[in-house]
Motif scaffolding. Structure first.
Motif, PDB file in Angstrom:
ATOM      1  N   ARG A 186     -10.280  35.521 -24.319  1.00 21.24           N
ATOM      2  CA  ARG A 186      -9.693  35.444 -26.331  1.00 21.24           C
ATOM      3  C   ARG A 186      -8.656  33.683 -25.800  1.00 21.24           C
ATOM      4  N   ALA A 187      -7.988  33.100 -25.401  1.00 19.57           N
ATOM      5  CA  ALA A 187      -7.935  31.839 -25.343  1.00 19.57           C
ATOM      6  C   ALA A 187      -8.005  30.975 -24.149  1.00 19.57           C
ATOM      7  N   ILE A 188      -7.773  30.314 -24.278  1.00 16.74           N
ATOM      8  CA  ILE A 188      -8.077  28.846 -23.326  1.00 16.74           C
ATOM      9  C   ILE A 188      -7.401  27.588 -23.785  1.00 16.74           C
ATOM     10  N   THR A 189      -5.779  27.694 -22.960  1.00 16.32           N
ATOM     11  CA  THR A 189      -5.255  26.578 -23.362  1.00 16.32           C
ATOM     12  C   THR A 189      -5.352  25.166 -21.810  1.00 16.32           C
ATOM     13  N   PRO A 190      -5.494  24.141 -22.369  1.00 10.02           N
ATOM     14  CA  PRO A 190      -5.234  23.176 -21.399  1.00 10.02           C
ATOM     15  C   PRO A 190      -3.867  22.616 -21.111  1.00 10.02           C
ATOM     16  N   THR A 191      -3.358  23.183 -19.417  1.00  3.85           N
ATOM     17  CA  THR A 191      -1.685  22.808 -19.123  1.00  3.85           C
ATOM     18  C   THR A 191      -1.451  21.472 -18.322  1.00  3.85           C
ATOM     19  N   THR A 192      -0.612  21.007 -18.100  1.00  7.11           N
ATOM     20  CA  THR A 192      -0.752  19.846 -17.253  1.00  7.11           C
ATOM     21  C   THR A 192      -1.495  20.077 -15.842  1.00  7.11           C
ATOM     22  N   ASP A 193      -1.373  21.528 -15.945  1.00  4.88           N
ATOM     23  CA  ASP A 193      -2.021  20.882 -14.753  1.00  4.88           C
ATOM     24  C   ASP A 193      -3.810  21.962 -14.782  1.00  4.88           C
ATOM     25  N   GLY A 194      -3.397  21.865 -15.507  1.00  3.61           N
ATOM     26  CA  GLY A 194      -5.160  22.276 -15.582  1.00  3.61           C
ATOM     27  C   GLY A 194      -5.941  23.852 -17.233  1.00  3.61           C
ATOM     28  N   PHE A 195      -5.911  24.743 -16.786  1.00  2.00           N
ATOM     29  CA  PHE A 195      -5.939  25.858 -17.724  1.00  2.00           C
ATOM     30  C   PHE A 195      -5.599  26.616 -17.857  1.00  2.00           C
ATOM     31  N   ARG A 196      -4.565  26.914 -18.662  1.00  2.00           N
ATOM     32  CA  ARG A 196      -4.328  28.748 -19.239  1.00  2.00           C
ATOM     33  C   ARG A 196      -5.497  29.737 -19.512  1.00  2.00           C
ATOM     34  N   ILE A 197      -5.647  30.942 -18.832  1.00  2.00           N
ATOM     35  CA  ILE A 197      -6.906  31.242 -19.724  1.00  2.00           C
ATOM     36  C   ILE A 197      -6.774  32.648 -19.827  1.00  2.00           C
ATOM     37  N   VAL A 198      -6.254  33.295 -21.333  1.00  2.00           N
ATOM     38  CA  VAL A 198      -5.670  34.737 -21.476  1.00  2.00           C
ATOM     39  C   VAL A 198      -7.123  35.333 -21.662  1.00  2.00           C
ATOM     40  N   SER A 199      -7.090  36.522 -20.832  1.00  2.00           N
ATOM     41  CA  SER A 199      -8.021  37.084 -20.329  1.00  2.00           C
ATOM     42  C   SER A 199      -7.831  38.779 -20.883  1.00  2.00           C
ATOM     43  N   ALA A 200      -8.998  39.929 -21.493  1.00  2.00           N
ATOM     44  CA  ALA A 200      -7.647  41.233 -21.299  1.00  2.00           C
ATOM     45  C   ALA A 200      -7.369  41.836 -20.113  1.00  2.00           C
ATOM     46  N   ALA A 201      -8.319  41.132 -18.785  1.00  2.00           N
ATOM     47  CA  ALA A 201      -7.142  41.847 -17.096  1.00  2.00           C
ATOM     48  C   ALA A 201      -6.034  40.771 -17.302  1.00  2.00           C
ATOM     49  N   GLY A 202      -5.693  39.884 -17.924  1.00  2.00           N
ATOM     50  CA  GLY A 202      -4.673  39.286 -18.212  1.00  2.00           C
ATOM     51  C   GLY A 202      -4.605  38.011 -17.293  1.00  2.00           C
ATOM     52  N   ASP A 203      -3.769  37.239 -17.721  1.00  2.65           N
ATOM     53  CA  ASP A 203      -3.926  35.757 -17.528  1.00  2.65           C
ATOM     54  C   ASP A 203      -4.178  34.860 -16.596  1.00  2.65           C
ATOM     55  N   VAL A 204      -5.035  33.941 -16.441  1.00  7.12           N
ATOM     56  CA  VAL A 204      -5.725  33.464 -14.983  1.00  7.12           C
ATOM     57  C   VAL A 204      -5.067  32.066 -15.153  1.00  7.12           C
ATOM     58  N   GLN A 205      -4.683  31.243 -14.314  1.00 10.72           N
ATOM     59  CA  GLN A 205      -4.472  29.971 -14.204  1.00 10.72           C
ATOM     60  C   GLN A 205      -5.096  28.880 -12.918  1.00 10.72           C
ATOM     61  N   ALA A 206      -6.133  28.044 -14.220  1.00  7.39           N
ATOM     62  CA  ALA A 206      -7.115  27.198 -12.822  1.00  7.39           C
ATOM     63  C   ALA A 206      -7.268  25.530 -13.165  1.00  7.39           C
ATOM     64  N   GLY A 207      -7.542  24.911 -11.955  1.00  9.52           N
ATOM     65  CA  GLY A 207      -7.474  23.423 -12.041  1.00  9.52           C
ATOM     66  C   GLY A 207      -8.931  23.327 -12.536  1.00  9.52           C
ATOM     67  N   LYS A 208      -9.988  23.478 -12.732  1.00  7.22           N
ATOM     68  CA  LYS A 208     -10.920  23.172 -13.728  1.00  7.22           C
ATOM     69  C   LYS A 208     -10.848  24.447 -14.282  1.00  7.22           C
ATOM     70  N   ILE A 209     -12.009  24.275 -15.314  1.00  5.13           N
ATOM     71  CA  ILE A 209     -13.417  25.763 -15.595  1.00  5.13           C
ATOM     72  C   ILE A 209     -14.376  25.408 -15.996  1.00  5.13           C
ATOM     73  N   VAL A 210     -15.330  26.550 -16.206  1.00  2.00           N
ATOM     74  CA  VAL A 210     -16.641  26.153 -16.073  1.00  2.00           C
ATOM     75  C   VAL A 210     -17.361  27.233 -17.431  1.00  2.00           C
ATOM     76  N   LEU A 211     -17.558  27.016 -18.646  1.00  2.00           N
ATOM     77  CA  LEU A 211     -17.978  28.050 -19.572  1.00  2.00           C
ATOM     78  C   LEU A 211     -19.185  28.269 -18.779  1.00  2.00           C
ATOM     79  N   ALA A 212     -19.729  30.154 -18.945  1.00  2.00           N
ATOM     80  CA  ALA A 212     -20.937  29.929 -18.080  1.00  2.00           C
ATOM     81  C   ALA A 212     -21.135  31.793 -18.712  1.00  2.00           C
ATOM     82  N   ALA A 213     -21.146  31.520 -20.319  1.00  2.55           N
ATOM     83  CA  ALA A 213     -20.789  33.208 -21.086  1.00  2.55           C
ATOM     84  C   ALA A 213     -21.855  33.270 -21.391  1.00  2.55           C
ATOM     85  N   GLY A 214     -22.743  32.785 -21.176  1.00  5.27           N
ATOM     86  CA  GLY A 214     -24.243  32.656 -22.087  1.00  5.27           C
ATOM     87  C   GLY A 214     -23.981  33.079 -23.884  1.00  5.27           C
ATOM     88  N   LEU A 215     -23.531  33.737 -24.282  1.00  6.34           N
ATOM     89  CA  LEU A 215     -23.529  33.656 -25.721  1.00  6.34           C
ATOM     90  C   LEU A 215     -22.984  33.406 -25.830  1.00  6.34           C
TER      91      LEU A 215
END
Ligand SMILES: Cc1cc2nc3c(=O)[nH]c(=O)nc-3n(C[C@H](O)[C@H](O)[C@H](O)COP(=O)(O)OP(=O)(O)OC[C@H]3O[C@@H](n4cnc5c(N)ncnc54)[C@H](O)[C@@H]3O)c2cc1C
Length: 374
Positions: A186-215
């Motif tokens: 639903r949402a992605i926010t840059p953080t000091t050490d990467g990205f916080r990803i807000v999803s329907a299954a919970g939040d994920v913290q990642a150093g890098k992010i690749v958008l490969a979501a087709g449409l």
């Protein structure tokens, strides 16, 4: 706030063939990868495609795309062998060369002229041959009398794309890639050490992010200062009952699968997010198939479907890294089967190493905005 497991090195958004190919390459580079995927409501080109690993005619208006496609096609045999060795799944990759058949002299002349120009600039092993009826019949003895000839490229091939998809998921499981279904981002926010990803299954913290979501990339990309102006383009496909092997080369719009069914395709329709089928389009495709191979008139059709291509304005891939959010990438294309080997073996390695060679710059979405600004 719920966190899904430990923070990962890279989050890949989208578990279609593009996202899974990238995840495959990232895990080969030793990175901890999490894939977040939507639920069954999603549009998934990866489940409805035609399964060609195709070179002929690709990149007519963009030589870099022609070369990129060829690199992927050249990597495919090794990529397929490794996937099979790792997962035990035979993905039936074959590269016997492929045909486009023509039903009029005008069509053949035009095709030979357009594609000849392109292929003259590619290495010798992708030479384009223009064949008349007799020469085609010597290789494809079941063609009908209306086929005036065709073009042939030895670099073309095909694969069992559902098994490819299955093998990529199985490889991810074996390598410990975390796959989160029903995790619409639903949402992605840059953080000091990467990205916080807000999803329907919970939040994920990642150093890098690749958008490969087709449409889905069109909506997600602006969250990271990226641009992915993709639109749906429908293709309708049908498949016959299993037939005795008669067609040992794929055609651009008809092929016999390793299991025996003949896939007939594939329309190009601008109908928005409608993945349905229509009798008129399927009827035209079937009629053309029978003109190519009259024996198909007796074949029973088993299934037909529509699926949505992920199409950029010029039809070429979009590969970008964000200038404003370092560590964020977007990857999207409309030939994700053909390009799976290049995505897994080359593009993922660049993302893992944060290197972005000049050969990738022509694929930036800036080509669309720069044209508008000029
Ligand atoms: C009819 C047809 C024929 C084709 N024939 C060929 C061919 O012969 N050869 C070839 O190379 N290519 C072919 N293609 C193209 C190929 O299928 C696509 O390039 C490829 O499947 C695209 O994969 P993808 O992973 O980008 O997209 P998709 O398969 O659409 O996957 C995108 C994924 O992203 C997920 N997603 C979307 N939004 C979000 C979100 N917000 N959060 C989390 N997840 C999200 C979805 O759930 C989905 O699983 C064809 C396509 C069609 C439709």
């Amino acid at each position: 706030m719920r966190f899904q497991g430990d923070a990962c090195d890279v989050a890949v958004i989208g578990g279609g063939v593009v996202g899974m190919s990238i995840a495959h390459g990232l895990s080969a580079a030793g990175l901890r990868v999490t894939v977040l995927d939507e639920g069954d409501v999603a549009f998934r080109a990866s489940r409805g495609n035609f399964a060609l690993v195709w070179v002929q005619g690709k990149g007519l208006a963009m030589p870099e795309y022609a070369r990129w496609t060829l690199r992927s096609s050249d990597l495919w045999a090794d990529f397929a062998a490794d996937l099979t060795a790792e997962t035990g799944i035979d993905i039936a990759h074959r590269r016997p060369g492929g045909f486009a058949l023509c039903l009029s002299e005008d069509e053949l002349e035009q095709r030979a002229r357009d594609l000849g120009r392109l292929h003259n600039h590619l290495p010798g092993h992708v030479r384009l041959e223009v064949l008349d009826h007799k020469a085609v019949k010597a290789i494809l003895p079941d063609i009908g009398p209306e086929v005036v000839g065709g073009t042939y490229c030895p670099a073309d091939g095909h694969v069992n794309s559902l098994r490819l998809f299955n093998a990529l998921h199985e490889s991810a499981r074996l390598r410990g890639v975390a796959y989160l279904p029903n995790a619409r981002v639903r949402a992605i926010t840059p953080t000091t050490d990467g990205f916080r990803i807000v999803s329907a299954a919970g939040d994920v913290q990642a150093g890098k992010i690749v958008l490969a979501a087709g449409l889905g990339n069109a909506r997600l990309a602006p969250m990271l200062g990226l641009h992915a102006p993709v639109r749906p383009q429908r293709g309708q496909v049908m498949v016959t009952e299993k037939l005795a092997p008669f067609l040992h080369h794929p055609l651009v719009n008809l092929r016999q699968t390793d299991e025996g069914g003949v896939m007939i395709g594939n329309s190009q329709e601008e109908v928005g997010l409608d993945a349905g089928t229509s009798l008129a389009v399927l009827g035209d495709l079937a009629a053309q198939a029978v003109r190519y191979f009259p024996l198909l008139a007796r074949a029973q059709l088993l299934r037909s479907w529509g699926a949505l291509r992920v199409m950029s304005p010029d039809g070429h891939p979009i590969y970008d890294r964000s200038a404003t959010c370092p560590g964020a990438y977007v990857v999207t294309c409309h030939s994700g089967i053909t390009l799976a080997a290049a995505h897994a073996r080359i593009l993922a390695a660049h993302i893992a190493a944060d290197s972005w060679p000049d050969t990738l710059s022509p694929f930036s979405a800036r080509r669309f905005t720069d044209v508008q600004a000029a």
